[in-house]
Design an enzyme around this catalytic site. Sequence first.
Site, PDB file in Angstrom:
ATOM      1  N   SER A 221       3.350   6.098   5.980  1.00 27.73           N
ATOM      2  CA  SER A 221       3.514   6.356   4.831  1.00 27.73           C
ATOM      3  C   SER A 221       4.770   6.496   4.262  1.00 27.73           C
ATOM      4  O   SER A 221       5.858   7.127   4.884  1.00 27.73           O
ATOM      5  CB  SER A 221       2.881   8.028   4.198  1.00 27.73           C
ATOM      6  OG  SER A 221       3.518   9.005   5.322  1.00 27.73           O
ATOM      7  N   GLY A 223       6.275   7.560   0.895  1.00 26.43           N
ATOM      8  CA  GLY A 223       6.720   8.062  -0.501  1.00 26.43           C
ATOM      9  C   GLY A 223       6.403   7.215  -1.260  1.00 26.43           C
ATOM     10  O   GLY A 223       5.435   6.426  -1.619  1.00 26.43           O
ATOM     11  N   GLY A 226       5.348   3.650  -1.350  1.00 31.67           N
ATOM     12  CA  GLY A 226       3.712   3.063  -1.005  1.00 31.67           C
ATOM     13  C   GLY A 226       3.643   3.673   0.722  1.00 31.67           C
ATOM     14  O   GLY A 226       3.941   4.602   0.899  1.00 31.67           O
ATOM     15  N   GLY A 252       0.671  13.454   2.600  1.00 30.51           N
ATOM     16  CA  GLY A 252       0.490  13.239   3.673  1.00 30.51           C
ATOM     17  C   GLY A 252      -0.968  13.471   4.464  1.00 30.51           C
ATOM     18  O   GLY A 252      -1.597  12.692   5.068  1.00 30.51           O
ATOM     19  N   ASP A 253      -1.272  14.776   4.051  1.00 25.76           N
ATOM     20  CA  ASP A 253      -2.533  15.372   4.730  1.00 25.76           C
ATOM     21  C   ASP A 253      -3.484  14.618   4.047  1.00 25.76           C
ATOM     22  O   ASP A 253      -4.721  14.545   4.674  1.00 25.76           O
ATOM     23  CB  ASP A 253      -2.504  16.845   4.419  1.00 25.76           C
ATOM     24  CG  ASP A 253      -1.321  17.520   4.934  1.00 25.76           C
ATOM     25  OD1 ASP A 253      -0.847  17.057   6.127  1.00 25.76           O
ATOM     26  OD2 ASP A 253      -1.129  18.887   4.528  1.00 25.76           O
TER      27      ASP A 253
END
Length: 310
Positions: A221, A223, A226, A252-253
């Site tokens: 990931s 941010g 993308g 993120g989770d």
Amino acid sequence: MIVTVTMNPAIDKTVEIDALLPGGLNRIQRVEYDAGGKGINVSKTVHEMGGETIAAGFLGGNVGKTIQNVLQEKGIRSDFIWVQGETRTNTKVFEKSGAVTELNEPGPVITQEQCQELLEKLKTYAQPGTLFVLAGSIPKGMDKDIYARIIRLAHENKAEVLLDADGELFRMALEAGPDIIKPNRVELEEYAGIDYRASEEELMRVAEGLKAKGIHTVAVSMGKSGAMLMKGEFRVKCPSLNVKAHSTVGAGDAMVAALAYAWDKGLNEEETVRLCMATSAGAVTTIGTKPPSRELIDELKSKVIIERIG
């Protein structure tokens, strides 16, 4: 079956103010409370998507009871080890400018005996068709090789593991060969010893090196830039979706939850990456660490742009 393991859960307290005034009076405009911790956030999101999980780890005190009650009310199964001391409360202060100040409590100290008790509990779930999600920090008293030990336990019993960690915890766990990993840009740079903002080509090379170690799926990931996903010969990059963001906390989770759900449902590579991008984008539109709705995820999936790389 998806079993999330949260070693250091928390109540996430999210407060909104105009601008933080250190040393002065700050008037709170809004407060939200959520049962949190990375693994618990994954369980909540998987549940919102229509999947089933079991949330495991350590809980203590009245805060721990609150978390268990919240999960029960939502219909999420849990099987925690109860410990002395109070599960932590983490406070996130959001300013109108978008700045976020986080105040995280340490949580209870875990003994070696309690750690062994957790391993024995997880062993009862370890079997073919089980995915363990190991996510987040560990509390005081635990050795940094705990994730590596769980990975070996899982593999001995034909289960698989999705890892989302950082620092030494991440590095030691990699030695045990997790099946799926979801580092972010900073975590990958730290792992590779890169002390500057790496290019996407550099990140891809680091990710390729991790795949060469036997990890079958690597999702990175990045941010606002993308994300990248590599699985087998499938290598793609997706730009971030244009949504009205409220907070990036929990994005993120949400991606980890999508990876776990996709694994559990046997989704193909393209379906997996669309679900990851849509779920992560949906998460930034919610308040606190609340998961996006399934309806929003399905709406956003059609907007995902997939670019082949490599």
